[in-house]
Scaffold this motif. Structure first.
Motif, short mmCIF file in Angstrom:
data_model
loop_
_atom_site.label_atom_id
_atom_site.label_comp_id
_atom_site.label_asym_id
_atom_site.label_seq_id
_atom_site.Cartn_x
_atom_site.Cartn_y
_atom_site.Cartn_z
N VAL A 43 0.85 -1.20 0.00
CA VAL A 43 0.00 0.00 0.00
C VAL A 43 0.88 1.25 0.00
O VAL A 43 0.64 2.19 -0.76
N ASN A 44 1.91 1.25 0.84
CA ASN A 44 2.83 2.40 0.89
C ASN A 44 3.51 2.63 -0.45
O ASN A 44 3.65 3.78 -0.89
N ALA A 45 3.93 1.57 -1.11
CA ALA A 45 4.60 1.70 -2.42
C ALA A 45 3.66 2.31 -3.45
O ALA A 45 4.06 3.17 -4.24
N TRP A 46 2.40 1.87 -3.46
CA TRP A 46 1.41 2.46 -4.38
C TRP A 46 1.20 3.93 -4.04
O TRP A 46 1.16 4.78 -4.93
N ASN A 47 1.05 4.24 -2.75
CA ASN A 47 0.83 5.63 -2.35
C ASN A 47 2.01 6.51 -2.72
O ASN A 47 1.84 7.70 -2.97
N ASP A 48 3.21 5.93 -2.78
CA ASP A 48 4.40 6.67 -3.19
C ASP A 48 4.58 6.71 -4.70
O ASP A 48 5.55 7.29 -5.20
N LEU A 49 3.68 6.08 -5.45
CA LEU A 49 3.77 6.00 -6.91
C LEU A 49 5.11 5.40 -7.35
O LEU A 49 5.73 5.82 -8.33
N ASP A 50 5.56 4.38 -6.63
CA ASP A 50 6.88 3.79 -6.84
C ASP A 50 6.77 2.41 -7.49
O ASP A 50 6.67 1.39 -6.81
N ALA A 51 6.78 2.39 -8.82
CA ALA A 51 6.62 1.14 -9.56
C ALA A 51 7.72 0.12 -9.24
O ALA A 51 7.46 -1.08 -9.20
N ASP A 52 8.94 0.59 -9.00
CA ASP A 52 10.02 -0.33 -8.67
C ASP A 52 9.76 -1.00 -7.32
O ASP A 52 9.95 -2.21 -7.18
N ALA A 53 9.35 -0.23 -6.32
CA ALA A 53 9.06 -0.81 -5.00
C ALA A 53 7.89 -1.78 -5.08
O ALA A 53 7.91 -2.84 -4.44
#
Length: 160
Positions: A43-53
């Motif tokens: 969820v945090n990775a999506w909220n950060d817009l971080d495709a790599d994460a």
């Protein structure tokens, strides 16, 4: 079935997630491998817009299936490429968790996604199931109203 407290921000530090969810971490199993922690990290990775994460949280041969589509994605690199393209049009994304529960490595998420995509603000209720093994997402299945998503994104049917 363990259930974590509702977290309307969708963001909790790893240690707090493990403690608040009452997770018993066995010897040799790190907190970040626990299914609820992996789900919160996703969820945090999506909220950060971080495709790599996002991609790195999937197993090498993991799958992502939007159940309203005929075909899903398989493999971390295919997901990385797809999510990079998808997120390129987003300037804001917030997966707001309403309920989260874990049973035998499967994490159930009820959430509302708020987003700004190509300048258009929208929101959409979503339910998802993440199968988590060895600290990685092996399968992710999403359920939502596809026509509502396209409408909220400002995309006409058949335009995508």
């Amino acid at each position: 079935m363990r259930q974590s407290p509702s977290n309307h921000t969708g963001i909790l530090p790893r240690r707090l997630v493990a403690l608040s969810a009452g997770l018993a971490i066995a010897p040799g199993v790190f907190a970040e491998d626990a299914p609820l922690v992996v789900a919160h990290n996703m969820v945090n990775a999506w909220n950060d817009l971080d495709a790599d994460a996002i991609a790195e949280l999937f197993a090498e041969d993991g799958t992502f299936q939007s159940m309203m589509m005929d075909e899903g994605l398989q493999g971390r690199e295919a997901m990385r490429e797809h999510f990079t393209r998808l997120l390129a049009g987003a300037t804001m994304l917030k997966l707001e968790l309403r309920n989260i529960a874990e049973n035998n490595g499967s994490v159930f998420l009820e959430r509302v996604d708020y987003f700004t995509y190509k300048g258009k603000e929208g929101s959409l209720p979503v339910a998802a199931v993440l199968d988590i093994k060895d600290g990685k997402v092996s399968a992710w299945r999403e359920y939502y109203d596809r026509s509502a998503l396209l409408r909220e994104m400002g995309i006409a049917e058949g335009e995508h």
